[in-house]
Design an enzyme around this catalytic site. Sequence first.
Site, mmCIF file in Angstrom:
data_model
loop_
_atom_site.group_PDB
_atom_site.id
_atom_site.type_symbol
_atom_site.label_atom_id
_atom_site.label_comp_id
_atom_site.label_asym_id
_atom_site.label_seq_id
_atom_site.Cartn_x
_atom_site.Cartn_y
_atom_site.Cartn_z
ATOM 1 N N CYS A 35 0.817 -1.218 0.000
ATOM 2 C CA CYS A 35 0.000 0.000 0.000
ATOM 3 C C CYS A 35 0.850 1.267 0.000
ATOM 4 O O CYS A 35 0.374 2.340 -0.322
ATOM 5 C CB CYS A 35 -0.902 0.055 1.224
ATOM 6 N N CYS A 105 -3.869 9.221 5.305
ATOM 7 C CA CYS A 105 -2.881 9.082 6.383
ATOM 8 C C CYS A 105 -3.543 9.242 7.748
ATOM 9 O O CYS A 105 -3.176 8.565 8.709
ATOM 10 C CB CYS A 105 -1.772 10.111 6.225
#
Lengths: 187, 388
Positions: A35, A105
């Site tokens: 990822c 994030c």
Amino acid sequence: MWEYNEKVKDHFLNPRNVGEMKDANAIGETGSLSCGDALKLFLKINKTNRIVDASFMTFGCASAVASSSALTEIIKGMTLEDAEKLTNDDIADYLGGLPKEKMHCSVMGQDALRKAIRSYKGIEILAKPGNTVCECFGVTDLEIIETVKQNNLKSAEDVTFYVKAGGGCGKCVEKIEEIVESVLAEA
Amino acid sequence: MNIVYTDNNATTKVAPEVVEEMMPYFADLYGNPSSMHSFGGNVGKKLQEARERVADLINASPVEIVFTSCGTESDNAAIMAALELNPEKKHIITSVVEHPAVKNLCSYLEKKGYELTCVPVDREGRLDTELLYDTIEKKADQIAIISLMWANNETGVIFPVEKIAKKAAEKGILFHTDAVQAIGKIPVDVQSSPVDMLSLSGHKIHAPKGIAALYVKKGIKFAPFLKGGHQEKGRRGGTENTASIIGLGKASELAKKHLNEMDTRIRGLRDYLETGLLAKIPASSVNGERNNRLPNTLSIGFDAVEGESILLLMDQTGICASSGSACTSGSLDPSHVLMAMKVPFESAHGTIRFSLSTYNTKEEMDHIIATMPPIIKRLRDMSPFWKK
């Protein structure tokens, strides 16, 4: 180019609470090498269910490091009850905002925290609920629905910014659009 | 803070000699080269000199050079001309590691109904020529154009253009090469490598941005991409970007002069940097066939760390480079070039590209070699994937 604000830069260049915690009693892991970002969160929780210490190890871009650092600052001293309510927006807000395409994030921070708390409580973390929509990043329809609702997302592109789904090969973008539309129609 | 610029595959400094050559053509000698009066006509003569200089760099005739606005326009013009002139042919051959200028155009054309063969590469970035030649044999009469880059922008790996050009010529198939990265770094000769069309770009060889050229071999039929005036012998409408064309001419002259230095001094600096980084940073690896690369390019992967973080820490010290990581490309996957080469995610996400020019020095390489190890260590110390 740097498109981060001073607070994000500061948390990237001077991250707080970095490193493995040997005596942690709760650990939450999220993300993967493929990822492109991953977070391992360590917590020390006392008998009164308060987080007395937190640290992290992160692989990822500057905003992944900054989000992890911010998360540990926010949750130190928090009760589990309050920590469970923490959202990705709280992390982004603490940093004075993240670029839109980096919101995933902050989502990673929320995810790691919830996993750590569940592991502490002895709740088994089962395979992700729902059906996989994005093969590249392993994101399910239920996760997409939850993220769309929680963050008032309006498009498939927004979903990519928050949970990465659709940002790899792009084959699932139409499916994501359908999901977003169905959530918006319900609202 | 001193800037150490090692991102020359992205763009280059305009050479002072180039600026000097261009200056009179902005405010003083601003005539239109197409005008009847000698004030404009004299600019036309200077353009002819520039055309000769560009042609000389690739061993072509001046008449074979068409000036365009950028590498992307050259690539688009070449491929679209081939399709327009061969309406009955519906097959396009390209590779999986092309620049977006070719890659995304070909994907668009595929959606419009063209059949596309994207030739794969191996772990070293080498083209699967067996599959390429096989496709050429089987589909010769259906192939409108083959478009393959001369050298890769990310890894510097060089494709066997000479052999492919000869094979395509045998079969009468049009062959275009995107030589934007090869020009000025290795010898490019359209006589020994008989390509039909070739793209080159000014800003990669110390000319300004916004000027490029397409070589179109004499005798090849061509249809203009920008339809308009008679400029460029009817092959590209639009008033010439005179100062920039003159700049590209000067830059081409300099590039030819510097080819030997590229092959010797710059190759030496690149190898010095590569050896230094590999020795000082454990779990680092070079991407691409090491003995068949552009002399200025180093693509190096550092395990368990992420490219954007590396670049931003490098930026703090004034070092400019690029990464193959997702976060800097606008996509979420690492570069399509590294993915096509099946570089493991572990090092693909942490890949940095250093690309040198003749302006770089050994002191700068020493600075990079000293600066990188603590940056990588710092990020590894916080990475959950780094096994000490």
